[in-house]
Design an enzyme around this catalytic site. Structure first.
Site, PDB file in Angstrom:
ATOM      1  N   ASP A  30      -4.256  52.632  -8.908  1.00 15.43           N
ATOM      2  CA  ASP A  30      -5.004  51.391  -8.704  1.00 15.43           C
ATOM      3  C   ASP A  30      -6.275  51.451  -9.544  1.00 15.43           C
ATOM      4  OD1 ASP A  30      -4.636  49.187  -6.138  1.00 15.43           O
ATOM      5  OD2 ASP A  30      -6.536  49.142  -7.224  1.00 15.43           O
ATOM      6  N   GLU A 152      10.160  41.922  -3.878  1.00 19.47           N
ATOM      7  CA  GLU A 152       9.936  42.535  -2.561  1.00 19.47           C
ATOM      8  C   GLU A 152       9.924  41.450  -1.490  1.00 19.47           C
ATOM      9  OE1 GLU A 152       9.542  45.835  -1.467  1.00 19.47           O
ATOM     10  OE2 GLU A 152       9.791  44.627   0.327  1.00 19.47           O
ATOM     11  N   ARG A 155       7.589  41.778   5.140  1.00 15.07           N
ATOM     12  CA  ARG A 155       6.622  40.952   5.881  1.00 15.07           C
ATOM     13  C   ARG A 155       5.493  41.860   6.334  1.00 15.07           C
ATOM     14  NH1 ARG A 155      10.478  40.150  10.641  1.00 15.07           N
ATOM     15  NH2 ARG A 155      10.909  42.236   9.879  1.00 15.07           N
ATOM     16  N   GLU A 156       4.258  41.378   6.245  1.00 15.44           N
ATOM     17  CA  GLU A 156       3.151  42.149   6.797  1.00 15.44           C
ATOM     18  C   GLU A 156       3.380  42.272   8.303  1.00 15.44           C
ATOM     19  OE1 GLU A 156      -0.674  40.746   5.395  1.00 15.44           O
ATOM     20  OE2 GLU A 156       0.120  40.613   3.365  1.00 15.44           O
ATOM     21  N   ASN A 218      10.724  32.278  -0.282  1.00 16.78           N
ATOM     22  CA  ASN A 218       9.461  31.890   0.340  1.00 16.78           C
ATOM     23  C   ASN A 218       9.339  30.372   0.470  1.00 16.78           C
ATOM     24  OD1 ASN A 218       8.725  34.467   0.799  1.00 16.78           O
ATOM     25  ND2 ASN A 218       6.983  34.514  -0.591  1.00 16.78           N
ATOM     26  N   LEU A 260      11.040  28.546  13.195  1.00 12.53           N
ATOM     27  CA  LEU A 260      10.845  27.207  13.759  1.00 12.53           C
ATOM     28  C   LEU A 260       9.691  27.260  14.749  1.00 12.53           C
ATOM     29  CD1 LEU A 260      14.484  25.847  14.357  1.00 12.53           C
ATOM     30  CD2 LEU A 260      12.869  25.202  12.552  1.00 12.53           C
ATOM     31  N   GLY A 263       3.156  24.888  15.175  1.00 18.10           N
ATOM     32  CA  GLY A 263       1.774  25.194  15.518  1.00 18.10           C
ATOM     33  C   GLY A 263       0.875  24.985  14.319  1.00 18.10           C
ATOM     34  N   CYS A 270       0.919  34.958   0.667  1.00 17.14           N
ATOM     35  CA  CYS A 270       2.206  34.733  -0.008  1.00 17.14           C
ATOM     36  C   CYS A 270       2.687  33.288   0.040  1.00 17.14           C
ATOM     37  CB  CYS A 270       3.264  35.662   0.581  1.00 17.14           C
ATOM     38  SG  CYS A 270       2.924  37.398   0.218  1.00 17.14           S
ATOM     39  N   LYS A 273       0.473  30.314  -1.694  1.00 17.51           N
ATOM     40  CA  LYS A 273       0.318  30.398  -3.163  1.00 17.51           C
ATOM     41  C   LYS A 273       1.675  30.396  -3.856  1.00 17.51           C
ATOM     42  CE  LYS A 273       0.647  35.257  -4.041  1.00 17.51           C
ATOM     43  NZ  LYS A 273       1.810  35.772  -4.716  1.00 17.51           N
TER      44      LYS A 273
HETATM   45  N1  LIG Z   1       1.560  41.337   0.894  1.00 17.63           N
HETATM   46  C1  LIG Z   1       2.867  41.177   1.092  1.00 17.63           C
HETATM   47  O1  LIG Z   1       3.356  41.155   2.222  1.00 17.63           O
HETATM   48  C2  LIG Z   1       3.788  40.975  -0.083  1.00 17.63           C
HETATM   49  C3  LIG Z   1       5.173  40.981   0.133  1.00 17.63           C
HETATM   50  C4  LIG Z   1       6.027  40.748  -0.955  1.00 17.63           C
HETATM   51  C5  LIG Z   1       5.502  40.499  -2.214  1.00 17.63           C
HETATM   52  N2  LIG Z   1       4.150  40.491  -2.369  1.00 17.63           N
HETATM   53  C6  LIG Z   1       3.630  40.286  -3.724  1.00 17.63           C
HETATM   54  O2  LIG Z   1       3.152  41.563  -4.156  1.00 17.63           O
HETATM   55  C7  LIG Z   1       2.029  41.418  -5.009  1.00 17.63           C
HETATM   56  C8  LIG Z   1       0.856  42.206  -4.443  1.00 17.63           C
HETATM   57  O3  LIG Z   1       0.490  41.633  -3.211  1.00 17.63           O
HETATM   58  P1  LIG Z   1      -0.480  42.407  -2.204  1.00 17.63           P
HETATM   59  O4  LIG Z   1      -0.508  41.595  -0.974  1.00 17.63           O
HETATM   60  O5  LIG Z   1      -0.119  43.852  -2.127  1.00 17.63           O
HETATM   61  O6  LIG Z   1      -1.879  42.274  -2.998  1.00 17.63           O
HETATM   62  P2  LIG Z   1      -3.225  43.098  -2.780  1.00 17.63           P
HETATM   63  O7  LIG Z   1      -4.316  42.238  -3.281  1.00 17.63           O
HETATM   64  O8  LIG Z   1      -3.272  43.645  -1.386  1.00 17.63           O
HETATM   65  O9  LIG Z   1      -3.065  44.363  -3.753  1.00 17.63           O
HETATM   66  C9  LIG Z   1      -3.088  44.271  -5.139  1.00 17.63           C
HETATM   67  C10 LIG Z   1      -3.649  45.596  -5.685  1.00 17.63           C
HETATM   68  O10 LIG Z   1      -3.490  45.630  -7.100  1.00 17.63           O
HETATM   69  C11 LIG Z   1      -4.609  46.311  -7.640  1.00 17.63           C
HETATM   70  N3  LIG Z   1      -4.713  46.058  -9.082  1.00 17.63           N
HETATM   71  C12 LIG Z   1      -5.153  44.932  -9.718  1.00 17.63           C
HETATM   72  N4  LIG Z   1      -5.082  45.104 -11.040  1.00 17.63           N
HETATM   73  C13 LIG Z   1      -4.581  46.350 -11.250  1.00 17.63           C
HETATM   74  C14 LIG Z   1      -4.259  47.116 -12.409  1.00 17.63           C
HETATM   75  N5  LIG Z   1      -4.404  46.607 -13.638  1.00 17.63           N
HETATM   76  N6  LIG Z   1      -3.772  48.365 -12.246  1.00 17.63           N
HETATM   77  C15 LIG Z   1      -3.591  48.883 -11.023  1.00 17.63           C
HETATM   78  N7  LIG Z   1      -3.878  48.222  -9.889  1.00 17.63           N
HETATM   79  C16 LIG Z   1      -4.361  46.968 -10.004  1.00 17.63           C
HETATM   80  C17 LIG Z   1      -5.773  45.760  -6.818  1.00 17.63           C
HETATM   81  O11 LIG Z   1      -6.928  46.575  -6.937  1.00 17.63           O
HETATM   82  C18 LIG Z   1      -5.151  45.773  -5.426  1.00 17.63           C
HETATM   83  O12 LIG Z   1      -5.375  47.010  -4.771  1.00 17.63           O
HETATM   84  C19 LIG Z   1       1.804  39.905  -5.114  1.00 17.63           C
HETATM   85  O13 LIG Z   1       2.517  39.435  -6.221  1.00 17.63           O
HETATM   86  C20 LIG Z   1       2.425  39.363  -3.841  1.00 17.63           C
HETATM   87  O14 LIG Z   1       2.808  38.013  -3.968  1.00 17.63           O
HETATM   88  C21 LIG Z   1       3.277  40.742  -1.349  1.00 17.63           C
HETATM   89  O1  LIG Z   2       7.947  30.165  12.812  1.00 19.23           O
HETATM   90  C1  LIG Z   2       6.973  30.480  12.147  1.00 19.23           C
HETATM   91  C2  LIG Z   2       6.926  31.663  11.376  1.00 19.23           C
HETATM   92  C3  LIG Z   2       5.775  31.939  10.646  1.00 19.23           C
HETATM   93  N1  LIG Z   2       4.720  31.099  10.678  1.00 19.23           N
HETATM   94  C4  LIG Z   2       3.517  31.397   9.871  1.00 19.23           C
HETATM   95  O2  LIG Z   2       3.921  31.616   8.525  1.00 19.23           O
HETATM   96  C5  LIG Z   2       3.058  32.542   7.889  1.00 19.23           C
HETATM   97  C6  LIG Z   2       3.846  33.605   7.178  1.00 19.23           C
HETATM   98  O3  LIG Z   2       4.513  34.410   8.112  1.00 19.23           O
HETATM   99  P1  LIG Z   2       5.504  35.585   7.641  1.00 19.23           P
HETATM  100  O4  LIG Z   2       6.489  35.019   6.706  1.00 19.23           O
HETATM  101  O5  LIG Z   2       5.988  36.277   8.835  1.00 19.23           O
HETATM  102  O6  LIG Z   2       4.459  36.543   6.903  1.00 19.23           O
HETATM  103  P2  LIG Z   2       4.290  37.197   5.474  1.00 19.23           P
HETATM  104  O7  LIG Z   2       3.921  38.613   5.732  1.00 19.23           O
HETATM  105  O8  LIG Z   2       3.389  36.327   4.675  1.00 19.23           O
HETATM  106  O9  LIG Z   2       5.745  37.229   4.787  1.00 19.23           O
HETATM  107  C7  LIG Z   2       6.232  36.232   3.912  1.00 19.23           C
HETATM  108  O10 LIG Z   2       5.739  36.409   2.606  1.00 19.23           O
HETATM  109  C8  LIG Z   2       6.038  37.709   2.046  1.00 19.23           C
HETATM  110  C9  LIG Z   2       5.352  37.801   0.703  1.00 19.23           C
HETATM  111  O11 LIG Z   2       6.032  37.111  -0.298  1.00 19.23           O
HETATM  112  C10 LIG Z   2       7.551  37.865   1.953  1.00 19.23           C
HETATM  113  O12 LIG Z   2       7.870  39.129   1.384  1.00 19.23           O
HETATM  114  C11 LIG Z   2       8.167  37.716   3.331  1.00 19.23           C
HETATM  115  O13 LIG Z   2       9.579  37.810   3.243  1.00 19.23           O
HETATM  116  C12 LIG Z   2       7.753  36.355   3.912  1.00 19.23           C
HETATM  117  O14 LIG Z   2       8.255  36.227   5.237  1.00 19.23           O
HETATM  118  C13 LIG Z   2       2.118  33.061   8.986  1.00 19.23           C
HETATM  119  O15 LIG Z   2       0.874  32.386   8.888  1.00 19.23           O
HETATM  120  C14 LIG Z   2       2.812  32.685  10.278  1.00 19.23           C
HETATM  121  O16 LIG Z   2       1.915  32.454  11.334  1.00 19.23           O
HETATM  122  C15 LIG Z   2       4.759  29.931  11.427  1.00 19.23           C
HETATM  123  O17 LIG Z   2       3.800  29.147  11.443  1.00 19.23           O
HETATM  124  N2  LIG Z   2       5.887  29.651  12.159  1.00 19.23           N
END
Ligand SMILES: NC(=O)c1ccc[n+]([C@@H]2O[C@H](COP(=O)([O-])OP(=O)(O)OC[C@H]3O[C@@H](n4cnc5c(N)ncnc54)[C@H](O)[C@@H]3O)[C@@H](O)[C@H]2O)c1
Ligand SMILES: O=c1ccn([C@@H]2O[C@H](COP(=O)(O)OP(=O)(O)O[C@H]3O[C@H](CO)[C@@H](O)[C@H](O)[C@H]3O)[C@@H](O)[C@H]2O)c(=O)[nH]1
Length: 461
Positions: A30, A152, A155-156, A218, A260, A263, A270, A273
């Site tokens: 990072d 990827e 889900r968080e 998404n 579904l 609320g 994710c 955006k």
């Molecule tokens: N958060 C999720 O649940 C999730 C799930 C699936 C896909 N994604 C996708 O994964 C990607 C990352 O999401 P995130 O939530 O982990 O973001 P995040 O902001 O938590 O993490 C991104 C990291 O990348 C680092 N970074 C930036 N520029 C860099 C570089 N040049 N070299 C090395 N590190 C660098 C940042 O310092 C940061 O730590 C996004 O495209 C997002 O849409 C996120």
């Molecule tokens: O019935 C529902 C389910 C979810 N949510 C809302 O929707 C948002 C997203 O929820 P969730 O999808 O569970 O969370 P993320 O961790 O953002 O995960 C989504 O976004 C990730 C990043 O792209 C993907 O990897 C996952 O598959 C996708 O579910 C949250 O604000 C939830 O509160 C609702 O309002 N109603």
């Protein structure tokens, strides 16, 4: 096998720790020195259930290491995952891909032997091909860096489970399913332990399809949530109950009950955006009409936040001036500390702008919330937030809020109004305890001869 993971945020740190859990030797990379320092000490810089345990285990065993040094990373492995951010560009819908570009531009010239760059970030279709161009431009002569995509879906809140036991693995290769290359070999090797222990479908396809699978997934999830929220607007107007309706339509296996949940709608780093970036990219490709419905999905979603504010004003008798509102929840969803585009904080901010004294509590997201909205009031517990509140508003469905004892809250609160932004609270229990319970999407039933339905979302005592 050895691999690196660029980006150690929610996605990257989880991926790195889970790859170590699968038996690989992993180097997380990072640009954020402070984050890398914490990770080196075995600390996860965000809240994700189950992650601290496996991360610490593998940092201690030496199988998982962290660095900010790209040269060290280039030398460490031939397989490099890229999981850096792709946020919405300021003032635009499109995704900002400069971070993924930066990784490829900086890593490629440091490679001394053939390598594979596996994108995991969510990107606009066409990005992988563009990154291949960047890699080809920067790489030393005689060295090949192949860019492939492996979106990827974690889900968080469930990130570890989703990574170790995915529903499917999607791999985009320039040559599609037929390709036999170093990339195919290394990616297969990386995921072999998952496929041996708990097999899931593996879809090998071309680059564009793999990129589109992710944003389409998404977009579909966002559409499903906005569909039920649009229906909930009609439920409010007609005196119907959206939660019963969702149960009933969800029993049809073609529809399904998940996503579904009516609320306050979707937030986070994710879905919001990604649907905007999808619209922007479709427009660039000349297919803008195909995705215009996502604009409606977005606006239905944003309307829920305004509706919550209106309901609060209504509950407070028409003005928020001089009123105290306890907002329970700051994270965009429970089991996360992520406040990116959080509906809860957005609502708290709007209430505050309308003159309410807003006191926010969240079990995990308080520090992130304070950093983003420093002017809101914050409390250290749910009961402290409710102390002196005229209205209690549940904005994130944390289990500890669902389990709150109405009698205990009544002892500290000034008013007896509970607003349920997530349709998660046991409304009957609160009503029996003397509270007025109001929920988004649940209208007052209309009986024959009673005239027009009672307006909007009120299930009152
Ligand atoms: N958060 C999720 O649940 C999730 C799930 C699936 C896909 N994604 C996708 O994964 C990607 C990352 O999401 P995130 O939530 O982990 O973001 P995040 O902001 O938590 O993490 C991104 C990291 O990348 C680092 N970074 C930036 N520029 C860099 C570089 N040049 N070299 C090395 N590190 C660098 C940042 O310092 C940061 O730590 C996004 O495209 C997002 O849409 C996120
Ligand atoms: O019935 C529902 C389910 C979810 N949510 C809302 O929707 C948002 C997203 O929820 P969730 O999808 O569970 O969370 P993320 O961790 O953002 O995960 C989504 O976004 C990730 C990043 O792209 C993907 O990897 C996952 O598959 C996708 O579910 C949250 O604000 C939830 O509160 C609702 O309002 N109603």
């Amino acid at each position: 096998m050895r691999m690196t993971v660029f980006g150690t945020g929610y996605l990257g740190a989880t991926h790195a720790a889970c790859m170590a859990e699968l038996g690989h030797e992993v180097l997380g990379v990072d640009v954020d020195e402070a984050k890398i320092e914490r990770l080196r000490r075995g600390e996860v810089p965000f809240y994700e259930p189950g992650l601290p345990e496996i991360l610490r285990k593998h940092v201690d065993s030496g199988r998982l290491k962290f660095t900010t040094d790209y040269a060290e990373a280039a030398e460490f492995a031939d397989l490099h995952f890229i999981g850096v951010g792709t946020p919405q560009r300021k003032g635009e819908f499109a995704a900002d891909t400069t971070y993924v570009e930066d990784v490829v531009a900086r890593l490629s010239p440091l490679l001394t032997r053939d390598a594979v760059l596996v994108g995991k970030s969510t990107v606009p279709v066409g990005t992988a091909v563009r990154l291949q161009g960047i890699a080809d431009w920067h790489v030393r002569s005689g060295v090949r860096a192949e860019v492939v995509w492996n979106p990827e879906f974690l889900r968080e809140g469930f990130a570890v489970k989703d990574t170790l036991t995915p529903d499917r693995i999607v791999i985009g290769l320039p040559g599609g399913e037929q390709e036999q290359s170093l990339a195919r070999e290394l990616v297969d090797e990386a995921y072999a332990p998952i496929l041996e222990s708990d097999p899931c479908p593996v879809i090998v396809t071309d680059l564009a399809t793999s990129e589109l699978v992710k944003v389409s997934a998404n977009a579909f999830l966002a559409t499903k949530i906005s569909f039920i929220n649009a229906v909930s607007e009609v439920c409010e107007a007609a005196g119907a109950d959206v939660t019963v309706l969702a149960d009933a339509i969800g029993m049809d296996p073609r529809i399904g009950r998940r996503f579904l949940g009516a609320g306050l709608g979707f937030g986070g780093g994710c879905l919001p955006k990604d649907i905007r970036a999808f619209m922007a990219r479709a427009g660039e490709l000349g297919a803008d009409e195909a995705m215009t419905f996502l604009r409606e999905v977005d606006s239905i979603n944003m309307r829920r936040r305004e509706r919550m504010v209106d309901l609060t004003v209504e509950a407070c008798g028409g003005t928020l001036i001089g009123k105290t509102v306890a907002v329970l929840g700051a994270a965009f969803k429970p089991n996360s500390d992520d406040v990116r585009d959080s509906p809860a904080l957005n609502v708290a901010g709007m209430l505050s702008l309308k003159g309410a004294q807003t006191v926010v509590f969240d079990p995990q997201a308080l520090d992130n919330a304070r950093a983003l909205f420093p002017t809101l009031g914050y409390a250290e517990s749910a009961l402290q937030a409710c102390d002196g509140a005229d209205v209690v508003l549940v904005a994130t469905e944390w289990a500890e809020f669902v389990e709150l004892d109405p009698a205990a809250v009544a002892e500290v609160a000034r008013g007896r109004i509970l607003l349920d932004g997530r349709n998660c609270m046991p409304g009957d229990t609160w009503r029996e305890a003397g509270w007025t319970y109001r929920a988004l999407g649940r209208g007052v039933p209309v009986r024959a001869g009673s005239g027009t339905p009672a307006r909007a979302g009120l299930v009152t005592a």
